[in-house]
Write a protein that holds these residues in place. Structure first.
Motif, PDB file in Angstrom:
ATOM      1  N   ASN A 328       1.792   3.393   1.191  1.00  0.00           N
ATOM      2  CA  ASN A 328       2.683   2.455   1.869  1.00  0.00           C
ATOM      3  C   ASN A 328       1.987   1.137   2.215  1.00  0.00           C
ATOM      4  OD1 ASN A 328       5.317   1.904   2.800  1.00  0.00           O
ATOM      5  ND2 ASN A 328       4.729   2.342   4.922  1.00  0.00           N
ATOM      6  N   VAL A 329       0.939   0.769   1.460  1.00  0.00           N
ATOM      7  CA  VAL A 329       0.174  -0.456   1.728  1.00  0.00           C
ATOM      8  C   VAL A 329       0.071  -1.271   0.441  1.00  0.00           C
ATOM      9  CG1 VAL A 329      -2.012  -1.447   2.478  1.00  0.00           C
ATOM     10  CG2 VAL A 329      -1.143   0.623   3.572  1.00  0.00           C
ATOM     11  N   HIS A 330       0.305  -2.586   0.552  1.00  0.00           N
ATOM     12  CA  HIS A 330       0.178  -3.489  -0.603  1.00  0.00           C
ATOM     13  C   HIS A 330      -0.758  -4.637  -0.236  1.00  0.00           C
ATOM     14  CE1 HIS A 330       1.067  -5.984  -4.043  1.00  0.00           C
ATOM     15  NE2 HIS A 330       1.468  -6.971  -3.251  1.00  0.00           N
ATOM     16  N   LEU A 331      -1.659  -4.982  -1.157  1.00  0.00           N
ATOM     17  CA  LEU A 331      -2.610  -6.081  -0.952  1.00  0.00           C
ATOM     18  C   LEU A 331      -2.096  -7.339  -1.639  1.00  0.00           C
ATOM     19  CD1 LEU A 331      -5.352  -7.381  -0.186  1.00  0.00           C
ATOM     20  CD2 LEU A 331      -6.265  -6.416  -2.323  1.00  0.00           C
ATOM     21  N   GLN A 332      -2.120  -8.431  -0.893  1.00  0.00           N
ATOM     22  CA  GLN A 332      -1.768  -9.744  -1.441  1.00  0.00           C
ATOM     23  C   GLN A 332      -2.782 -10.746  -0.889  1.00  0.00           C
ATOM     24  OE1 GLN A 332       1.686 -12.248  -0.024  1.00  0.00           O
ATOM     25  NE2 GLN A 332       2.577 -11.466  -1.914  1.00  0.00           N
ATOM     26  N   LEU A 333      -3.721 -11.217  -1.737  1.00  0.00           N
ATOM     27  CA  LEU A 333      -4.785 -12.082  -1.234  1.00  0.00           C
ATOM     28  C   LEU A 333      -4.223 -13.296  -0.506  1.00  0.00           C
ATOM     29  CD1 LEU A 333      -7.587 -12.212  -3.979  1.00  0.00           C
ATOM     30  CD2 LEU A 333      -7.525 -10.900  -1.864  1.00  0.00           C
ATOM     31  N   PHE A 334      -3.279 -13.976  -1.132  1.00  0.00           N
ATOM     32  CA  PHE A 334      -2.671 -15.167  -0.542  1.00  0.00           C
ATOM     33  C   PHE A 334      -1.177 -14.898  -0.358  1.00  0.00           C
ATOM     34  CE2 PHE A 334      -6.251 -16.539  -3.171  1.00  0.00           C
ATOM     35  CZ  PHE A 334      -7.049 -17.115  -2.198  1.00  0.00           C
TER      36      PHE A 334
END
Length: 558
Positions: A328-334
């Motif tokens: 349930n976690v998503h990474l988005q640098l910007f």
């Protein structure tokens, strides 16, 4: 003297010459003997406009007509002028170059004169206004002077060639001729960082004071942004020093990568198209050869994008490793609003976003549009998402500029140099705590944020139930619960409760318990606790004010 003044009036298109200045200038000529002031005064009125001598000199129609008829006098005055000018040329290099340009390139002559006429003392500087007079140019004296000057561009090019071997003239020339340098060294560039003119651009390499000095030296020989007055062979001069230019502008790829790995502001610069937020950031790019000077800006080499993208790709990989196995976690640098709202995951980890303001509106971080959209559910991500913003310190970045409230114009970075920040209105959701434990170099804190608070209000309103639904739930209990709710609503709307500012929720519930005990002394504390807990559960989802209004309307029939 009248003819001399007439020549001034005809040729003073570059700058005005006052009566005082005209008299001083006339004194420098062969006829400038005694009584200049008296003769000027005698001409005033019938032949010269009777203005103050601080005003530009201007002849009367009668004065102009008198001069036009005196052709021989015109010739004599021009010859006197020519002799005076020739005698000045060896003493004043600026006048010598101006005279040559007046013959060869009038456009460049006007630019050069505008820039440098003040470098020559008064009144001698004003002789340059006669240089474009064609009949003066045709005099034998000026012809001989031009012969004496000779091939001035060749002389200037030879002098410049000698200077390029020492000092900073080569760097200054390369800054003024960026296309030639790019062609010689085969340098490709993409983005540009604007600077406050060419002196600032060159100043990053040799210091501001030295940059101004060297650029002025080149300007005196007609070299400036968009100017090569004497048509010097710049490409030839730069080609001769290809090796020196190559060493000076060499890209140190390893040092450049290290700079991006250590300085978060460089990552932000790359991501935003290199806007040039801080002098320190620009100097880092200069020091590693990531940029090349080009007149009033610095051009970013094409290779830098690959280096920055690789650093960000490696960074993303390291963060993904930390988050591996956490659902349930998503990474988005910007941060990107549209992408965030399209994701199924409820927890978003992002490293950077800005809030900013215009003259009229404030645009808070994370929100789609201006601050007015905080109240719009589909434009406030906190109604459905929790956003975690780890500090750049978590990944080894050092970045003092983030300590400033606003490090670039009207923009404020959301990330902090000292703490990790949680932005959430959802409470504890799957994956949130696990994601936070993946970043433990600095402490986590719940960010105080108006957008989050507005999302909490939206969620609370969304979870409200109708009055009918509340009555349905109450119908599952015996009449005592409904009587308790009616009593509670009645107390909420009495004059006493409205007038008393200190009539708190605690007092309200205590009054209710007393009322119920009076009506039914057999009620135990456990019974009263159960009634209070049940009513509070319903009131958390259907406000007392709604129920009070309903009960007030139906009265004792309930």
């Amino acid at each position: 003297m009248l003819t001399f003044l007439w020549l001034i009036e005809r040729n003073d298109t570059t700058f005005d010459v006052t009566g005082f200045q005209a008299k001083r200038l006339y004194e420098q000529t062969g006829d400038g003997n005694d009584n200049v002031g008296q003769r000027y005064a005698d001409l005033k009125g019938p032949f010269i406009q009777g203005h103050r001598d601080t005003e530009p000199v201007q002849l009367t129609p009668k004065g102009r007509e008198a001069v036009k008829e005196a052709k021989d006098v015109q010739k004599a005055v021009r010859n006197e002028l020519a002799e005076t000018i020739r005698d000045l040329l060896d003493k004043e290099p600026i006048l010598k170059r101006s005279l040559w340009l007046a013959h060869a390139n009038v456009g460049e002559y006007e630019w050069y004169l505008d820039v440098y006429h003040t470098e020559v003392a008064e009144p001698e500087r004003f002789f340059s206004l006669f240089f474009t007079d064609q009949q003066l140019q045709a005099t034998p004296t000026i012809g001989a002077a031009m012969d004496d000057i000779g091939d001035l561009p060749a002389q200037l090019q030879s002098d410049l060639d000698a200077k390029l071997g020492t000092g900073n003239h080569l760097k200054a020339l390369a800054t003024l001729a960026p296309d030639a340098v790019a062609g010689i060294l085969q340098i490709d560039t993409d983005e540009t960082i604007s600077c406050d003119g060419t002196p600032e651009t060159l100043g990053y390499y040799i210091g501001d004071n030295e940059a101004r000095s060297v650029l002025d030296d080149l300007r005196q020989i007609g070299l400036d942004t968009d100017h090569n007055s004497f048509e010097l062979g710049i490409d030839t001069l730069l080609e001769k020093r290809r090796e020196e230019l190559s060493q000076w502008l060499a890209l140190d790829s390893d040092a450049c990568r290290t700079a991006f790995e250590n300085h978060w502001d460089l990552i932000l610069e790359w991501n935003s198209g290199f806007r040039g937020r801080t002098d320190a950031m620009i100097q880092q790019l200069v020091d590693v050869g990531a940029v090349v000077p080009q007149n009033g800006h610095l051009a970013v080499r094409s290779e830098i994008a690959d280096i920055a993208e690789q650093v960000c790709s490696d960074l993303q990989g390291k963060i993904q490793d930390r988050l591996e196995g956490i659902e349930n976690v998503h990474l988005q640098l910007f941060y990107d609003f549209d992408e965030v709202m399209e994701r199924e995951e409820d927890v978003i980890v992002t490293l950077h976003h800005n809030s900013w303001s215009s003259n009229q509106y404030y645009y808070p971080a994370f929100i789609k549009g201006s601050s007015n959209n905080r109240s719009v559910p589909d434009k406030n991500p906190f109604t459905t998402k929790a956003i975690l913003v780890p500090s750049p310190q978590e990944f080894g970045f050092t970045d003092g500029h983030l300590d400033r409230d606003r490090y670039h114009y009207h923009r404020t970075a959301i990330e902090s140099p000292s703490v990790n920040q949680e932005f959430s209105a959802l409470g504890e959701i799957r994956g949130l705590s696990a994601a936070k434990t993946a970043f433990d170099t600095v402490n986590w804190e719940q960010a105080s944020n108006r957008s989050v608070e507005k999302a909490k209000e939206i969620i609370a309103e969304r979870e409200q139930i109708s009055v009918d639904r509340a009555f349905d739930e109450l119908s599952e209990y015996d009449d005592l619960y409904q009587e308790a709710l009616y009593a509670l609503a009645a107390k909420r709307t009495t004059k006493t409760s409205i007038d008393r500012n200190n009539y708190t929720a605690e007092i309200l519930w205590d009054d209710l318990r007393e009322t119920l005990e009076t009506r039914d002394p057999s009620l135990s504390e456990s019974d009263l606790d159960d009634i209070e807990t049940t009513l509070q559960s319903i009131l958390a989802r259907c406000t007392l004010s709604k129920l009070a209004a309903t009960y007030h309307g139906v009265g004792t029939s309930v």
